[in-house]
Write a protein that holds these residues in place. Structure first.
Motif, PDB file in Angstrom:
ATOM      1  N   VAL A  57       0.945  -1.262  -0.145  1.00 58.91           N
ATOM      2  CA  VAL A  57      -0.042   0.070  -0.307  1.00 58.91           C
ATOM      3  C   VAL A  57       1.180   1.142   0.157  1.00 58.91           C
ATOM      4  CG1 VAL A  57      -1.483   0.881   0.914  1.00 58.91           C
ATOM      5  CG2 VAL A  57      -2.430  -1.340   0.880  1.00 58.91           C
ATOM      6  N   LEU A  58       2.160   1.190   0.966  1.00 53.38           N
ATOM      7  CA  LEU A  58       2.921   2.295   0.657  1.00 53.38           C
ATOM      8  C   LEU A  58       3.433   2.568  -0.260  1.00 53.38           C
ATOM      9  CD1 LEU A  58       4.252   4.843   2.269  1.00 53.38           C
ATOM     10  CD2 LEU A  58       6.297   2.839   2.868  1.00 53.38           C
ATOM     11  N   ILE A  59       4.137   1.763  -0.954  1.00 51.28           N
ATOM     12  CA  ILE A  59       4.544   1.882  -2.040  1.00 51.28           C
ATOM     13  C   ILE A  59       3.896   2.246  -3.083  1.00 51.28           C
ATOM     14  CG2 ILE A  59       5.896   0.226  -3.654  1.00 51.28           C
ATOM     15  CD1 ILE A  59       7.045  -1.340  -2.408  1.00 51.28           C
ATOM     16  N   ARG A  60       2.798   1.751  -3.681  1.00 50.77           N
ATOM     17  CA  ARG A  60       1.892   1.489  -4.581  1.00 50.77           C
ATOM     18  C   ARG A  60       0.899   4.102  -3.877  1.00 50.77           C
ATOM     19  NH1 ARG A  60      -0.392  -3.737  -5.956  1.00 50.77           N
ATOM     20  NH2 ARG A  60       1.335  -4.022  -7.179  1.00 50.77           N
ATOM     21  N   GLY A  61       0.547   4.089  -3.241  1.00 56.46           N
ATOM     22  CA  GLY A  61       0.650   5.443  -2.995  1.00 56.46           C
ATOM     23  C   GLY A  61       1.791   6.246  -3.241  1.00 56.46           C
ATOM     24  N   LEU A 118      -4.261  -1.135  -6.240  1.00 56.79           N
ATOM     25  CA  LEU A 118      -4.070  -0.621  -5.283  1.00 56.79           C
ATOM     26  C   LEU A 118      -5.874  -1.141  -4.556  1.00 56.79           C
ATOM     27  CD1 LEU A 118      -2.897   0.673  -2.487  1.00 56.79           C
ATOM     28  CD2 LEU A 118      -4.267   2.639  -3.268  1.00 56.79           C
ATOM     29  N   LEU A 119      -6.426  -0.675  -5.506  1.00 53.14           N
ATOM     30  CA  LEU A 119      -8.289  -0.886  -4.993  1.00 53.14           C
ATOM     31  C   LEU A 119      -8.244  -2.110  -5.275  1.00 53.14           C
ATOM     32  CD1 LEU A 119      -9.886   2.437  -7.105  1.00 53.14           C
ATOM     33  CD2 LEU A 119      -9.192   1.466  -5.062  1.00 53.14           C
ATOM     34  N   ARG A 120      -7.557  -2.711  -6.122  1.00 57.82           N
ATOM     35  CA  ARG A 120      -8.021  -5.097  -5.884  1.00 57.82           C
ATOM     36  C   ARG A 120      -7.090  -5.634  -5.173  1.00 57.82           C
ATOM     37  NH1 ARG A 120      -5.287  -8.121 -10.546  1.00 57.82           N
ATOM     38  NH2 ARG A 120      -3.883  -6.510 -11.386  1.00 57.82           N
ATOM     39  N   GLY A 121      -6.119  -4.582  -4.613  1.00 53.27           N
ATOM     40  CA  GLY A 121      -4.889  -5.690  -3.546  1.00 53.27           C
ATOM     41  C   GLY A 121      -4.036  -6.365  -4.257  1.00 53.27           C
ATOM     42  N   ALA A 122      -4.249  -5.674  -5.657  1.00 50.39           N
ATOM     43  CA  ALA A 122      -2.686  -6.505  -6.410  1.00 50.39           C
ATOM     44  C   ALA A 122      -1.717  -6.741  -5.482  1.00 50.39           C
ATOM     45  CB  ALA A 122      -2.770  -6.235  -7.873  1.00 50.39           C
TER      46      ALA A 122
END
Length: 165
Positions: free
Chosen positions: A92-96, A150-154
């Motif tokens: 999550v941090l990396i995608r953010g 991020l939304l689909r939690g890949a």
């Protein structure tokens, strides 16, 4: 680089990059021959080569993102594989951070595009907004891909096709 599992848009991106590279190489070679062989040259080759190079780089960056082909330092992430909660937080941090970088790049590129519509290049007379435009399109495309992931939690791609850094 391309395989049977490559998305058609990625194949189009690879073909477009190859076309850009071929045109640039041809133009530069022709200009070198004309300059050193005949003492003349084509002024437009430098401008067109620069424009094609910028487009090629950002098309490549966009095409590389979904396959996880960007440089990644996975040493820490390898340690987190056995800790799913920490791995999810790192993902999550990396995608953010990727989305944040895309926002900054997109904002800066948009400002340059807006300024560039009112001026033209010296030789070819194209709107200079065409130089920062691929950065804007790249930021939007990668930002949307990262948001979707991020939304689909890949999960993060930790098995790159190239060597791990």
């Amino acid at each position: 680089m391309t395989s049977s599992t490559t998305h058609p848009l990625q194949k189009l991106a690879y073909m477009t990059m190859a076309l850009c590279l071929g045109v640039m190489a041809t133009l530069v070679f022709l200009n070198v021959v004309l300059r050193y062989g005949f003492g003349t040259g084509i002024a437009a080759t430098e401008e067109l080569s620069r424009l094609l190079f910028v487009w090629m780089v950002f098309i490549g960056a966009t095409a590389a993102y979904p396959s996880g082909e960007h440089m990644a330092f996975t040493s820490l992430l390898e340690l987190l594989r056995r800790r799913p909660a920490a791995m999810k937080a790192a993902t999550v941090l990396i995608r953010g951070l990727v989305i944040g970088a895309c926002v900054l790049l997109g904002w800066g590129a948009w400002q340059q595009v807006a300024v560039g519509w009112n001026s033209v290049s010296v030789v070819l007379r194209y709107p200079t907004a065409l130089l920062p435009l691929p950065a804007l399109l790249c930021a939007v495309a990668i930002g949307l891909m990262a948001t979707w992931e991020l939304l689909r939690g890949a999960p993060l791609l930790l098995e790159p096709r190239a060597d791990v850094e």
